[in-house]
Design a protein around this motif. Sequence first.
Motif, PDB file in Angstrom:
ATOM      1  N   GLU A  14      17.409 -17.774  33.086  1.00 51.12           N
ATOM      2  CA  GLU A  14      16.995 -18.603  34.209  1.00 51.12           C
ATOM      3  C   GLU A  14      18.144 -19.496  34.689  1.00 51.12           C
ATOM      4  OE1 GLU A  14      13.710 -18.842  35.609  1.00 51.12           O
ATOM      5  OE2 GLU A  14      13.342 -17.009  34.476  1.00 51.12           O
ATOM      6  N   LYS A  15      18.934 -19.989  33.726  1.00 52.29           N
ATOM      7  CA  LYS A  15      20.006 -20.925  34.072  1.00 52.29           C
ATOM      8  C   LYS A  15      21.033 -20.930  32.942  1.00 52.29           C
ATOM      9  CE  LYS A  15      19.421 -25.570  33.819  1.00 52.29           C
ATOM     10  NZ  LYS A  15      18.861 -26.884  34.156  1.00 52.29           N
ATOM     11  N   MET A  16      22.309 -21.075  33.313  1.00 52.11           N
ATOM     12  CA  MET A  16      23.372 -21.193  32.312  1.00 52.11           C
ATOM     13  C   MET A  16      24.175 -22.443  32.601  1.00 52.11           C
ATOM     14  SD  MET A  16      24.662 -17.274  31.783  1.00 52.11           S
ATOM     15  CE  MET A  16      25.378 -17.559  30.188  1.00 52.11           C
ATOM     16  N   GLY A  24      30.236 -24.379  23.962  1.00 53.60           N
ATOM     17  CA  GLY A  24      30.159 -23.066  24.592  1.00 53.60           C
ATOM     18  C   GLY A  24      29.233 -23.104  25.792  1.00 53.60           C
ATOM     19  N   VAL A  25      28.565 -22.013  26.008  1.00 50.19           N
ATOM     20  CA  VAL A  25      27.654 -21.880  27.132  1.00 50.19           C
ATOM     21  C   VAL A  25      26.239 -21.708  26.598  1.00 50.19           C
ATOM     22  CG1 VAL A  25      27.082 -20.484  29.154  1.00 50.19           C
ATOM     23  CG2 VAL A  25      29.478 -20.837  28.535  1.00 50.19           C
ATOM     24  N   ALA A  26      25.325 -22.500  27.140  1.00 48.86           N
ATOM     25  CA  ALA A  26      23.914 -22.395  26.774  1.00 48.86           C
ATOM     26  C   ALA A  26      23.157 -21.766  27.932  1.00 48.86           C
ATOM     27  CB  ALA A  26      23.341 -23.765  26.456  1.00 48.86           C
ATOM     28  N   ALA A  27      22.152 -20.995  27.597  1.00 42.15           N
ATOM     29  CA  ALA A  27      21.336 -20.335  28.615  1.00 42.15           C
ATOM     30  C   ALA A  27      19.879 -20.703  28.415  1.00 42.15           C
ATOM     31  CB  ALA A  27      21.501 -18.826  28.522  1.00 42.15           C
ATOM     32  N   GLN A  28      19.247 -21.060  29.511  1.00 45.69           N
ATOM     33  CA  GLN A  28      17.799 -21.260  29.491  1.00 45.69           C
ATOM     34  C   GLN A  28      17.195 -19.891  29.767  1.00 45.69           C
ATOM     35  OE1 GLN A  28      15.689 -23.348  32.734  1.00 45.69           O
ATOM     36  NE2 GLN A  28      15.075 -24.775  31.116  1.00 45.69           N
ATOM     37  N   VAL A  29      16.342 -19.415  28.866  1.00 41.34           N
ATOM     38  CA  VAL A  29      15.777 -18.078  28.989  1.00 41.34           C
ATOM     39  C   VAL A  29      14.254 -18.129  29.029  1.00 41.34           C
ATOM     40  CG1 VAL A  29      17.734 -16.935  27.869  1.00 41.34           C
ATOM     41  CG2 VAL A  29      15.778 -17.645  26.487  1.00 41.34           C
TER      42      VAL A  29
END
Length: 131
Positions: A14-16, A24-29
């Motif tokens: 949904e969003k990174m 690092g990079v987090a992702a909303q899933v």
Amino acid sequence: MDDDDENLSLARVEKMETCCECRGVAAQVRWYYQPWQTKQGSRTFHGKKELHLSDRIDTRSAYTFEAKCVVHTLKEYSKLSKARIEDFFCRLEYKVDSATFMPDQLSAYCICEMPYNPDIPMISCPGCKER
């Protein structure tokens, strides 16, 4: 479906965003459920590559992703000449807490009101055996 498909965890990103805590990079899933993972379980009209988009949202490190898949609508999936390993389809949303689906009813393709299963050619209905 083979054993590997049953162990898949599939989600829509949904969003990174950059994550200072994890460096690092987090992702909303938003998680997909396979039919057998729902309270109702698999039904005869569920396809082998069918998923239900849920209302369950989490945040995960982007480093935990293994591969990209393509989730089609049922109409798009049915038009594929050959589904690849990364192709899936979704026609329902699953509300986890209430164990309900949206829409709450699927279009029927037979007089017995059985919804369409793209894995079964429409020669005869598996529910009522009507031709």
